[in-house]
Design an enzyme around this catalytic site. Structure first.
Site, PDB file in Angstrom:
ATOM      1  N   ARG A 146       0.857  -1.177   0.000  1.00 38.15           N
ATOM      2  CA  ARG A 146       0.000   0.000   0.000  1.00 38.15           C
ATOM      3  C   ARG A 146       0.898   1.233   0.000  1.00 38.15           C
ATOM      4  NH1 ARG A 146      -2.285  -3.474   3.956  1.00 38.15           N
ATOM      5  NH2 ARG A 146      -4.406  -4.179   3.443  1.00 38.15           N
ATOM      6  N   LYS A 170      -2.469  -2.489   7.865  1.00 37.67           N
ATOM      7  CA  LYS A 170      -3.648  -1.953   8.539  1.00 37.67           C
ATOM      8  C   LYS A 170      -3.820  -2.581   9.918  1.00 37.67           C
ATOM      9  CE  LYS A 170      -6.446  -0.541   4.599  1.00 37.67           C
ATOM     10  NZ  LYS A 170      -7.765  -0.628   3.940  1.00 37.67           N
ATOM     11  N   HIS A 235      -2.283   2.902  -6.007  1.00 37.38           N
ATOM     12  CA  HIS A 235      -3.349   1.917  -5.818  1.00 37.38           C
ATOM     13  C   HIS A 235      -3.466   1.005  -7.042  1.00 37.38           C
ATOM     14  CE1 HIS A 235      -6.516   0.710  -3.138  1.00 37.38           C
ATOM     15  NE2 HIS A 235      -7.451   0.802  -4.061  1.00 37.38           N
ATOM     16  N   ARG A 238      -0.639  -1.536  -7.181  1.00 41.23           N
ATOM     17  CA  ARG A 238      -0.906  -2.625  -6.224  1.00 41.23           C
ATOM     18  C   ARG A 238      -1.912  -3.603  -6.825  1.00 41.23           C
ATOM     19  NH1 ARG A 238      -1.498  -4.290  -0.676  1.00 41.23           N
ATOM     20  NH2 ARG A 238      -3.676  -4.490  -0.030  1.00 41.23           N
ATOM     21  N   HIS A 261      -4.598  -8.665   3.409  1.00 47.12           N
ATOM     22  CA  HIS A 261      -6.048  -8.619   3.605  1.00 47.12           C
ATOM     23  C   HIS A 261      -6.437  -9.463   4.813  1.00 47.12           C
ATOM     24  CE1 HIS A 261      -6.844  -7.626  -0.921  1.00 47.12           C
ATOM     25  NE2 HIS A 261      -6.507  -6.574  -0.223  1.00 47.12           N
ATOM     26  N   TYR A 270     -10.316 -10.149  -7.064  1.00 48.43           N
ATOM     27  CA  TYR A 270      -9.340 -10.289  -8.150  1.00 48.43           C
ATOM     28  C   TYR A 270      -9.599 -11.507  -9.023  1.00 48.43           C
ATOM     29  CZ  TYR A 270      -6.709  -6.653  -5.852  1.00 48.43           C
ATOM     30  OH  TYR A 270      -6.342  -5.458  -5.305  1.00 48.43           O
TER      31      TYR A 270
END
Length: 306
Positions: A146, A170, A235, A238, A261, A270
């Protein structure tokens, strides 16, 4: 805890930097967030009961509109948690109308090659800024980081011999991310020219380069590579990393780990990219498909004989 107005401004800056959000998109996010604040009170301090009331206030709106408003708030609270501006995420109280998720934007293999060819030509001058840019895009596309993770990488995250980076994603969750040989070479070149005592791998005068600056550098590189700059952002690179890995046969669970994730459902978006290859694979490799092909061949031979 940050005031909502300041937090909203920071969130919008992130959208512009990481996702290349256009002015109209940013204005829509602002309207949704400020509208929610008018109903629920200070968003930076709002709790689940306050957010749950939004569902009732939005009851007459179309599902797509509710989904958009709720998505804006979820992203906003995710950002606050990510940036350490808030410890909890109250967005679970928001309504979840059933909507199809938009497919992620990406770049073709040829477009990525053109971007890298331009960056490599510029880095051959051995000037610090082009060498830094090459290292940045190698990590964006080669490791799927990211934008926030990339610009804030500490020098300590890059071991000398191990082909991995330690990335804090995150929610403060750390993960190991493999680094390609190309990226290691680019990093070594950058480290040789970096000339700074900063703890950050990509330092600036104050701390580290910003997401906004990274976004600008990629747009400028796209123009020099004769690519549409609207298609290129941190973005998007990525997404290209994820898309091209899946096309190459990567397992979805592996991809989930690489992208950081928390939920496999986030990664499953995806799977659209490789539908044609998967259909062809089933048609070519499945035992029953091979059997059917054999029958068709036999029938064709009989018709020829007749």
């Amino acid at each position: 805890m940050a005031k909502a107005s300041a937090a909203i401004e920071e969130f919008l800056a992130m959208l512009a930097a990481e996702r290349g959000a256009a002015a109209n998109t940013l204005a829509a996010y602002r309207r949704d967030l400020e509208g929610a604040e008018a109903l629920a009170g200070d968003l930076a301090t709002a709790r689940r009961p306050a957010l749950s009331r939004l569902g009732s206030a939005w009851s007459d709106l179309a599902p797509a509109t509710v989904a958009r408003k709720a998505s804006a708030l979820r992203q906003f609270y995710g950002f606050l948690v990510d940036e350490g501006l808030r410890e909890d995420d109250p967005s679970s109280a928001l309504p979840r109308p059933t909507m199809r998720r938009p497919l992620p934007k990406t770049l073709s293999h040829k477009e990525v090659e053109r971007l890298f060819e331009q960056a490599e030509r510029e880095a051959e001058t051995s000037r610090p800024l082009p060498v830094r840019l090459l290292a940045l895009i190698e990590l964006l596309y080669g490791s799927g980081l990211r934008a926030t993770e990339l610009v804030s990488l500490p020098v300590a995250a890059v071991p000398r011999d191990a082909p991995f980076l330690t990335v804090t994603g995150k929610g403060g969750v750390a993960r190991m991310v493999p680094v390609s040989g190309r990226a290691r070479e680019a990093l070594q070149s950058w480290m040789g020219l970096r000339g700074s005592d900063s703890p950050y791998l990509f330092p600036s005068r104050k701390a580290h380069i910003t997401r906004v600056r990274l976004f600008q550098m990629l747009k400028e590189l796209a123009v020099r590579a004769d690519l549409n700059p609207d298609k290129v952002s941190p973005h998007v690179l990525r997404h290209a990393f994820a898309t091209h890995l899946l096309e190459g046969g990567a397992d979805l669970r592996v991809l989930q780990t690489l992208l950081g994730h928390a939920d496999i459902s986030t990664t499953q978006i995806y799977t659209h990219v490789d539908a044609a290859r998967l259909v062809a694979l089933v048609n070519e490799r499945h035992p029953l498909s091979a059997r059917a092909a054999g029958k068709r061949s036999t029938l064709a031979e009989k018709r020829t004989e007749d």
